[in-house]
Design a protein around this motif. Structure first.
Motif, PDB file in Angstrom:
ATOM      1  N   TRP A   1       0.830  -1.199   0.000  1.00  0.00           N
ATOM      2  CA  TRP A   1       0.000   0.000   0.000  1.00  0.00           C
ATOM      3  C   TRP A   1       0.867   1.253   0.000  1.00  0.00           C
ATOM      4  CZ3 TRP A   1      -4.290   2.030  -1.307  1.00  0.00           C
ATOM      5  CH2 TRP A   1      -4.737   3.228  -0.745  1.00  0.00           C
TER       6      TRP A   1
ATOM      7  N   ARG B   1     -12.224  11.871   5.260  1.00  0.00           N
ATOM      8  CA  ARG B   1     -12.445  10.773   6.195  1.00  0.00           C
ATOM      9  C   ARG B   1     -12.722  11.316   7.606  1.00  0.00           C
ATOM     10  NH1 ARG B   1     -11.939   5.494   6.717  1.00  0.00           N
ATOM     11  NH2 ARG B   1     -11.265   5.285   4.548  1.00  0.00           N
TER      12      ARG B   1
ATOM     13  N   THR C   1     -17.323   2.011   8.976  1.00  0.00           N
ATOM     14  CA  THR C   1     -16.841   0.638   8.830  1.00  0.00           C
ATOM     15  C   THR C   1     -16.903   0.220   7.359  1.00  0.00           C
ATOM     16  OG1 THR C   1     -19.060  -0.237   9.264  1.00  0.00           O
ATOM     17  CG2 THR C   1     -17.549  -0.058  11.152  1.00  0.00           C
ATOM     18  N   VAL C   2     -16.207  -0.850   7.042  1.00  0.00           N
ATOM     19  CA  VAL C   2     -16.201  -1.398   5.686  1.00  0.00           C
ATOM     20  C   VAL C   2     -16.607  -2.863   5.755  1.00  0.00           C
ATOM     21  CG1 VAL C   2     -14.809  -1.903   3.647  1.00  0.00           C
ATOM     22  CG2 VAL C   2     -14.390   0.181   4.951  1.00  0.00           C
TER      23      VAL C   2
ATOM     24  N   ARG D   1     -17.193  -6.465   3.338  1.00  0.00           N
ATOM     25  CA  ARG D   1     -17.035  -7.198   2.079  1.00  0.00           C
ATOM     26  C   ARG D   1     -18.006  -8.376   2.092  1.00  0.00           C
ATOM     27  NH1 ARG D   1     -12.605  -8.956  -1.832  1.00  0.00           N
ATOM     28  NH2 ARG D   1     -13.034 -11.150  -2.266  1.00  0.00           N
TER      29      ARG D   1
ATOM     30  N   TYR E   1     -18.570  -4.531  -1.882  1.00  0.00           N
ATOM     31  CA  TYR E   1     -18.015  -3.738  -0.784  1.00  0.00           C
ATOM     32  C   TYR E   1     -19.003  -2.642  -0.389  1.00  0.00           C
ATOM     33  CZ  TYR E   1     -13.307  -5.724  -1.189  1.00  0.00           C
ATOM     34  OH  TYR E   1     -12.213  -6.562  -1.192  1.00  0.00           O
TER      35      TYR E   1
ATOM     36  N   LEU F   1     -19.249   0.792   2.303  1.00  0.00           N
ATOM     37  CA  LEU F   1     -18.774   1.724   3.323  1.00  0.00           C
ATOM     38  C   LEU F   1     -19.993   2.110   4.143  1.00  0.00           C
ATOM     39  CD1 LEU F   1     -16.216   3.367   4.252  1.00  0.00           C
ATOM     40  CD2 LEU F   1     -17.212   5.280   2.975  1.00  0.00           C
TER      41      LEU F   1
ATOM     42  N   LEU G   1     -14.344   4.754  -0.031  1.00  0.00           N
ATOM     43  CA  LEU G   1     -14.473   3.311  -0.217  1.00  0.00           C
ATOM     44  C   LEU G   1     -13.438   2.804  -1.216  1.00  0.00           C
ATOM     45  CD1 LEU G   1     -15.865   0.647   0.331  1.00  0.00           C
ATOM     46  CD2 LEU G   1     -17.571   1.230  -1.419  1.00  0.00           C
TER      47      LEU G   1
ATOM     48  N   GLU H   1     -10.468   3.870  -1.603  1.00  0.00           N
ATOM     49  CA  GLU H   1      -9.213   3.749  -0.867  1.00  0.00           C
ATOM     50  C   GLU H   1      -9.176   2.433  -0.084  1.00  0.00           C
ATOM     51  OE1 GLU H   1      -6.467   6.741   1.767  1.00  0.00           O
ATOM     52  OE2 GLU H   1      -8.622   6.712   2.202  1.00  0.00           O
ATOM     53  N   GLU H   2     -10.292   2.096   0.553  1.00  0.00           N
ATOM     54  CA  GLU H   2     -10.356   0.867   1.337  1.00  0.00           C
ATOM     55  C   GLU H   2     -10.258  -0.370   0.450  1.00  0.00           C
ATOM     56  OE1 GLU H   2     -10.249   0.564   4.515  1.00  0.00           O
ATOM     57  OE2 GLU H   2     -10.480   2.676   5.071  1.00  0.00           O
TER      58      GLU H   2
ATOM     59  N   ARG I   1      -6.719  -0.792  -0.873  1.00  0.00           N
ATOM     60  CA  ARG I   1      -5.848  -1.280   0.203  1.00  0.00           C
ATOM     61  C   ARG I   1      -6.021  -2.801   0.360  1.00  0.00           C
ATOM     62  NH1 ARG I   1      -4.157   1.934   4.512  1.00  0.00           N
ATOM     63  NH2 ARG I   1      -5.931   3.326   4.151  1.00  0.00           N
ATOM     64  N   GLU I   2      -7.291  -3.247   0.317  1.00  0.00           N
ATOM     65  CA  GLU I   2      -7.537  -4.678   0.492  1.00  0.00           C
ATOM     66  C   GLU I   2      -7.083  -5.476  -0.724  1.00  0.00           C
ATOM     67  OE1 GLU I   2     -11.228  -7.699   1.421  1.00  0.00           O
ATOM     68  OE2 GLU I   2     -10.878  -5.929   2.658  1.00  0.00           O
TER      69      GLU I   2
END
Length: 372
Positions: A172, A191, A201-202, A204, A260, A262, A301, A303-304, A307-308
């Motif tokens: 990342w 954010r 929270t996120v 999946r 996904y 957010l 979202l 960005e999240e 990252r994942e």
């Protein structure tokens, strides 16, 4: 089996009924895996597409086999009628639309397959225009186009999409180093602003018993924004809704689904409908709560998810669809997609090609000059 064999090209067989097409699934997917290995070309994706968008249309699926009977080439087409400049036209087109993301000819030996399929189609006087939509740059469909052009048939192209994508590095931190400092600062500020409103929270979702409810939540969020106002949201058309619902079930069963969310205090404020396949993440549909646009929940979202994706060891994030400003915040790389037109070598075919690629552009240029 309903199939049409035109003798000068004995290895090409047209499959024109759904039952026979269904029997091709194992060897079709083996061909995809050995060639253009993307989810949009798989048999299951095409079947779901046909069931929802072309249930009344007649398929013309061209197949090519070697001397041992192994499937070595495939071109899924549909037959129909349309009009060009008010003229009725018999069109053979890709089994695809905007929801297919991209389309291509499948072939272990691209030039041989393109030549065989072109020779097969050229014998047929029952079509006026062949249209392959959203063929990616370097795709095998271009071989068919070149075969037609070399044979002197009237042809033309129209660039349809420049789809951004991100080659993902191993960490990342390495990816963050490619982003603009101002953009990263904006993400941090947004954010904080969103976190001031509640708990962020996120989630999946990959399938399971709650899949239908989760899909409904995503559909509703997408329809709440500009796509809903334009009438292009997934849930606003029965065929589109059916396609994405069935595709999610198929992908979830196969371990390829990646939805996904957010969430702000448990409420979904951004959504992505994606497929994870072959070390790549494909973003089919995003959505976000526009009442929170000052917090950019869609970008947060993104960005999240990125990252994942990197943490999961994926090698690429593919945005799909058209080039848009928000996508360019994350990358400068794009894939070009083109509509390939091949007209039959007839008086009508040549007239249609001239109208499409010479007369109409010339008329638009005259009108533009007159308006200035």
């Amino acid at each position: 089996m309903e199939a049409r064999q035109l003798t000068p090209v004995p290895d090409v067989v047209e499959v024109t009924d759904r039952t026979t097409f269904m029997t091709l699934e194992p060897e079709w997917n083996a061909l995809v895996g050995a060639t253009a290995d993307e989810p949009f070309y798989r048999h299951d994706f095409l079947r779901v597409w046909m069931d929802n968008f072309a249930s009344e249309s007649r398929p013309r699926v061209l197949t090519l086999r070697d001397e041992q009977g192994h499937l070595t080439g495939a071109l899924p087409l549909m037959e129909g009628r349309t009009s060009m400049y008010g003229v009725p036209v018999r069109q053979v087109s890709a089994a695809a639309n905007a929801h297919s993301c991209r389309f291509d000819l499948l072939a272990r030996e691209p030039e041989a397959a393109a030549s065989a399929f072109f020779s097969h189609l050229r014998q047929d006087t029952g079509w006026d225009v062949l249209l392959l939509t959203d063929v990616p740059e370097g795709g095998t469909g271009w071989k068919l186009y070149e075969a037609a052009r070399s044979a002197g048939l009237p042809v033309g192209t129209w660039e349809s999409l420049q789809s951004p994508y991100i080659p993902l590095p191993g960490s990342w931190e390495a990816y963050q180093g490619t982003l603009q400092s101002k953009f990263k600062a904006n993400c941090r500020r947004r954010r904080r602003k969103l976190e001031e409103k509640g708990r962020v929270t996120v989630e999946r979702v990959e399938g399971g018993l709650e899949l239908e409810a989760k899909l409904e939540e995503g559909f509703a969020l997408e329809a709440s924004g500009w796509k809903g106002r334009r009438g292009t949201a997934m849930a606003q058309d029965g065929r589109t809704r059916g396609f994405y619902s069935e595709l999610a079930r198929e992908a979830g069963y196969a371990g390829r689904l990646a939805l996904y969310y957010l969430r702000l205090d448990g409420r979904a404020v951004a959504f992505q409908y994606g497929l994870e396949y072959g070390g790549r993440y494909f973003l089919l549909k995003p959505g976000y709560d526009e009442s929170l646009s000052d917090c950019s929940p869609g970008q947060l979202l993104m960005e999240e998810v990125l990252r994942e994706c990197i943490a999961r060891g994926l090698r690429e994030f593919d945005f799909l669809g058209p080039d848009m400003v928000w996508k360019r915040d994350w990358t400068e790389k794009v894939r070009r997609h083109t509509w390939l037109y091949i007209f039959n070598d007839t008086t009508l075919g040549r007239a249609l090609c001239a109208a499409k690629f010479r007369w109409a552009p010339a008329a638009r240029e005259v009108v533009a000059k007159w308006k200035r």
